[in-house]
Design a protein around this motif. Sequence first.
Motif, PDB file in Angstrom:
ATOM      1  N   UNK A  67       0.849  -1.167   0.000  1.00 25.06           N
ATOM      2  CA  UNK A  67       0.000   0.000   0.000  1.00 25.06           C
ATOM      3  C   UNK A  67       0.895   1.230   0.000  1.00 25.06           C
ATOM      4  N   UNK A  68       0.479   2.202  -0.740  1.00 23.41           N
ATOM      5  CA  UNK A  68       1.234   3.449  -0.792  1.00 23.41           C
ATOM      6  C   UNK A  68       0.503   4.493   0.035  1.00 23.41           C
ATOM      7  N   UNK A  69       1.191   5.033   1.007  1.00 21.81           N
ATOM      8  CA  UNK A  69       0.575   6.062   1.840  1.00 21.81           C
ATOM      9  C   UNK A  69       0.821   7.446   1.262  1.00 21.81           C
ATOM     10  N   UNK A 101       1.293   8.675  -7.319  1.00 23.46           N
ATOM     11  CA  UNK A 101       0.055   8.472  -8.081  1.00 23.46           C
ATOM     12  C   UNK A 101      -1.105   8.257  -7.108  1.00 23.46           C
ATOM     13  N   UNK A 102      -2.300   8.537  -7.560  1.00 25.39           N
ATOM     14  CA  UNK A 102      -3.482   8.369  -6.711  1.00 25.39           C
ATOM     15  C   UNK A 102      -3.786   6.890  -6.514  1.00 25.39           C
ATOM     16  N   UNK A 103      -4.329   6.581  -5.360  1.00 21.94           N
ATOM     17  CA  UNK A 103      -4.698   5.210  -5.052  1.00 21.94           C
ATOM     18  C   UNK A 103      -5.953   4.816  -5.820  1.00 21.94           C
ATOM     19  N   UNK A 104      -5.938   3.645  -6.454  1.00 27.11           N
ATOM     20  CA  UNK A 104      -7.145   3.193  -7.151  1.00 27.11           C
ATOM     21  C   UNK A 104      -8.351   3.086  -6.222  1.00 27.11           C
ATOM     22  N   UNK A 105      -8.124   2.726  -4.959  1.00 26.69           N
ATOM     23  CA  UNK A 105      -9.224   2.581  -4.007  1.00 26.69           C
ATOM     24  C   UNK A 105      -9.754   3.925  -3.515  1.00 26.69           C
ATOM     25  N   UNK A 106      -9.002   5.003  -3.732  1.00 31.25           N
ATOM     26  CA  UNK A 106      -9.421   6.328  -3.263  1.00 31.25           C
ATOM     27  C   UNK A 106      -8.992   7.386  -4.286  1.00 31.25           C
ATOM     28  N   UNK A 143     -10.233  10.065  -5.387  1.00 31.78           N
ATOM     29  CA  UNK A 143     -10.527  11.478  -5.124  1.00 31.78           C
ATOM     30  C   UNK A 143      -9.560  12.112  -4.131  1.00 31.78           C
ATOM     31  N   UNK A 144      -8.737  11.294  -3.488  1.00 32.95           N
ATOM     32  CA  UNK A 144      -7.760  11.824  -2.532  1.00 32.95           C
ATOM     33  C   UNK A 144      -6.510  12.237  -3.307  1.00 32.95           C
ATOM     34  N   UNK A 145      -6.084  13.478  -3.155  1.00 31.86           N
ATOM     35  CA  UNK A 145      -4.910  13.933  -3.913  1.00 31.86           C
ATOM     36  C   UNK A 145      -3.629  13.236  -3.448  1.00 31.86           C
ATOM     37  N   UNK A 146      -2.660  13.191  -4.335  1.00 29.12           N
ATOM     38  CA  UNK A 146      -1.349  12.669  -3.965  1.00 29.12           C
ATOM     39  C   UNK A 146      -0.661  13.679  -3.052  1.00 29.12           C
ATOM     40  N   UNK A 147       0.419  13.271  -2.414  1.00 26.78           N
ATOM     41  CA  UNK A 147       1.151  14.219  -1.580  1.00 26.78           C
ATOM     42  C   UNK A 147       1.765  15.317  -2.437  1.00 26.78           C
ATOM     43  N   UNK A 205     -10.371  -4.936  -2.004  1.00 21.97           N
ATOM     44  CA  UNK A 205     -11.391  -4.422  -1.083  1.00 21.97           C
ATOM     45  C   UNK A 205     -10.754  -3.866   0.192  1.00 21.97           C
ATOM     46  N   UNK A 206      -9.625  -4.439   0.573  1.00 19.84           N
ATOM     47  CA  UNK A 206      -8.903  -3.984   1.752  1.00 19.84           C
ATOM     48  C   UNK A 206      -7.981  -2.803   1.454  1.00 19.84           C
ATOM     49  N   UNK A 207      -7.999  -2.341   0.200  1.00 21.51           N
ATOM     50  CA  UNK A 207      -7.190  -1.194  -0.181  1.00 21.51           C
ATOM     51  C   UNK A 207      -5.760  -1.544  -0.560  1.00 21.51           C
ATOM     52  N   UNK A 208      -5.490  -2.811  -0.767  1.00 22.67           N
ATOM     53  CA  UNK A 208      -4.141  -3.244  -1.125  1.00 22.67           C
ATOM     54  C   UNK A 208      -3.930  -3.139  -2.629  1.00 22.67           C
ATOM     55  N   UNK A 209      -2.732  -2.776  -2.992  1.00 25.43           N
ATOM     56  CA  UNK A 209      -2.354  -2.785  -4.397  1.00 25.43           C
ATOM     57  C   UNK A 209      -1.571  -4.055  -4.670  1.00 25.43           C
ATOM     58  N   UNK A 210      -1.780  -4.618  -5.808  1.00 28.92           N
ATOM     59  CA  UNK A 210      -1.113  -5.858  -6.172  1.00 28.92           C
ATOM     60  C   UNK A 210       0.040  -5.575  -7.128  1.00 28.92           C
ATOM     61  N   UNK A 211       1.161  -6.187  -6.851  1.00 26.72           N
ATOM     62  CA  UNK A 211       2.304  -6.036  -7.739  1.00 26.72           C
ATOM     63  C   UNK A 211       2.066  -6.837  -9.019  1.00 26.72           C
TER      64      UNK A 211
END
Length: 106
Positions: free
Chosen positions: A1-3, A7-12, A14-18, A67-73
Amino acid sequence: MRFTSPTRLPAAPDIPTVDEAGLPGFHISNFRGFWAPKNTPRDVVLKLNGAIKNALGDPTVQKRLRELGQELFPPEKLTPEALGEMQAAEIAKWWPVMKAANIKAQ
């Protein structure tokens, strides 16, 4: 997971990147991996890696992880060599920070 990702998270989405939020270059990732003891026979490492890749390739597992917000490599990043490269890159990135802050293992 990228905090704090470039790039923006696929699960969120609308949340801007840092970077977009005004803190460019502040990228921290959280990754998981499986390690075996040093000198584990290569065939054992490859067998374990195959089982892990097989599990992560299962559509039900992928769906639940997303669903848990994890990104898959991608599959090419699911190798012992790729994990070693990622770990080495993280050490190279954070070791100077730890040294400068005088952080020590306890």
